[in-house]
Design an enzyme around this catalytic site. Structure first.
Site, PDB file in Angstrom:
ATOM      1  N   GLY A 107      29.292 -14.358  14.142  1.00  0.00           N
ATOM      2  CA  GLY A 107      28.965 -13.167  14.942  1.00  0.00           C
ATOM      3  C   GLY A 107      28.349 -13.592  16.271  1.00  0.00           C
ATOM      4  N   HIS A 108      27.388 -14.542  16.214  1.00  0.00           N
ATOM      5  CA  HIS A 108      26.803 -15.071  17.457  1.00  0.00           C
ATOM      6  C   HIS A 108      27.865 -15.797  18.284  1.00  0.00           C
ATOM      7  CE1 HIS A 108      23.018 -15.180  14.856  1.00  0.00           C
ATOM      8  NE2 HIS A 108      22.675 -14.409  15.856  1.00  0.00           N
TER       9      HIS A 108
ATOM     10  N   GLU B  52      26.860  -5.030  18.015  1.00  0.00           N
ATOM     11  CA  GLU B  52      26.697  -3.631  17.594  1.00  0.00           C
ATOM     12  C   GLU B  52      26.154  -3.517  16.168  1.00  0.00           C
ATOM     13  OE1 GLU B  52      30.442  -1.667  18.256  1.00  0.00           O
ATOM     14  OE2 GLU B  52      29.983  -1.343  20.380  1.00  0.00           O
TER      15      GLU B  52
ATOM     16  N   GLN C 273      18.882  -1.338  18.095  1.00  0.00           N
ATOM     17  CA  GLN C 273      18.309  -2.326  19.027  1.00  0.00           C
ATOM     18  C   GLN C 273      19.086  -2.310  20.355  1.00  0.00           C
ATOM     19  OE1 GLN C 273      17.177  -6.533  17.988  1.00  0.00           O
ATOM     20  NE2 GLN C 273      19.192  -7.046  18.773  1.00  0.00           N
TER      21      GLN C 273
HETATM   22  O1  PAF Z   1      18.884  -9.542  17.448  1.00  0.00           O
HETATM   23  C1  PAF Z   1      18.105 -10.517  17.488  1.00  0.00           C
HETATM   24  O2  PAF Z   1      18.439 -11.630  17.080  1.00  0.00           O
HETATM   25  C2  PAF Z   1      16.696 -10.311  18.023  1.00  0.00           C
HETATM   26  O3  PAF Z   1      16.217  -9.042  17.723  1.00  0.00           O
HETATM   27  C3  PAF Z   1      16.566 -10.599  19.528  1.00  0.00           C
HETATM   28  C4  PAF Z   1      17.401  -9.626  20.355  1.00  0.00           C
HETATM   29  C5  PAF Z   1      17.014 -12.028  19.831  1.00  0.00           C
HETATM   30  C6  PAF Z   1      15.108 -10.448  19.973  1.00  0.00           C
HETATM   31  O4  PAF Z   1      14.268 -11.328  19.284  1.00  0.00           O
END
Ligand code: PAF
EC number: 6.3.2.1
Length: 251
Positions: free
Chosen positions: A34-35, A146, A151
């Site tokens: 996903g990342h 998403e 967030q």
């Molecule tokens: O989604 C995440 O991994 C975290 O909430 C983030 C956006 C890196 C903030 O620490």
């Protein structure tokens, strides 16, 4: 080669020497595909790609959850190098919070719903650290999945409200073949729980109502925090053993 920069001042010194557009992927590490999708999109559309890895304590309302958050530095670095990430910003807590969290960014409507209702202070922690990261990295575009839709929405709102000069790029949720949303927390599931976990996606996509989805998950042994429809999306958070999983789909 990917540069690893540890303190905000070290990162800022590097950043001042760069030119061109910067695509930024903020993470807490334990990187998964996903990342990788966020990194690939950043790579395709920017001159430089920056990844941050920081397990942000202020967004964990449960200290046990923070303690058990997976850390996989060697694999994370390998993934960054494979995808031609230019720099990883990898700060320590005292560098990111020289004020020890006396100052924070808060939103006081939407952040009280859904996950915010179950994780007091969570979104203050997220918004505060993301504001800090944006100020250090100064990205042109920042990429968010998403899967963490609440967030993503709150960060888009913060950027608009504070006239922050960058674009937030939403990226669709990446799923395992069985439908389970990719998440660093999946690493903490036992083999038994891993087999059960796709029921979350199945329940929110196949049930006729949020209530039906919640009942189906409870009957299968999940501890359901919520299944709620907001606008055209259905959101879920449910615990399987020790691990709390979230997901959402368009309905
Ligand atoms: O989604 C995440 O991994 C975290 O909430 C983030 C956006 C890196 C903030 O620490």
């Amino acid at each position: 080669m990917t540069q690893v920069l540890r303190s905000p001042s070290e990162f800022q010194a590097w950043r001042r020497k760069q030119s061109g557009t910067v695509g930024f992927v903020p993470t807490m590490g334990a990187l998964h595909t996903g990342h990788e999708e966020l990194i690939k999109q950043a790579r395709k559309n920017n001159d430089l790609v920056v990844l941050s890895i920081f397990v942000n304590p202020t967004q964990f309302n449960d200290p046990k959850d923070l303690e058990k958050y997976p850390q996989t530095w060697d694999q994370d670095l390998a993934m960054a190098e494979r995808n031609n990430v230019d720099a990883i910003f990898f700060p320590r807590y005292p560098d990111m919070y020289p004020d020890n969290y006396r100052y924070k960014v808060s939103e006081n409507e939407y952040s009280n719903l859904l996950d915010g209702a179950h994780r007091p202070g969570h979104f203050d922690g997220v918004l505060s650290v993301v504001m800090k990261l944006f100020n250090v990295v100064r990205p042109t575009k920042a990429y968010f999945g998403e899967k963490d839709f609440q967030q993503l929405t709150l960060i888009q709102g913060m950027v608009e409200s504070f006239f922050m000069d960058l674009e937030i790029v939403p990226v669709p949720t990446v799923r395992e073949e069985d439908g389970l949303a990719k998440s660093s927390r999946n690493l903490r599931l036992t083999p038994e729980e891993r087999k059960k976990a796709p029921a979350i996606f199945k329940a929110i996509t196949k049930s006729k109502s949020a209530e039906e989805a919640a009942a189906s998950l409870s009957a299968q042994g999940f501890i359901v925090d919520y299944v709620t429809d907001v606008g055209n999306r259905r959101f879920v958070a449910a615990k399987l053993g020790e691990v709390r999983l979230i997901d959402n789909v368009q309905i």
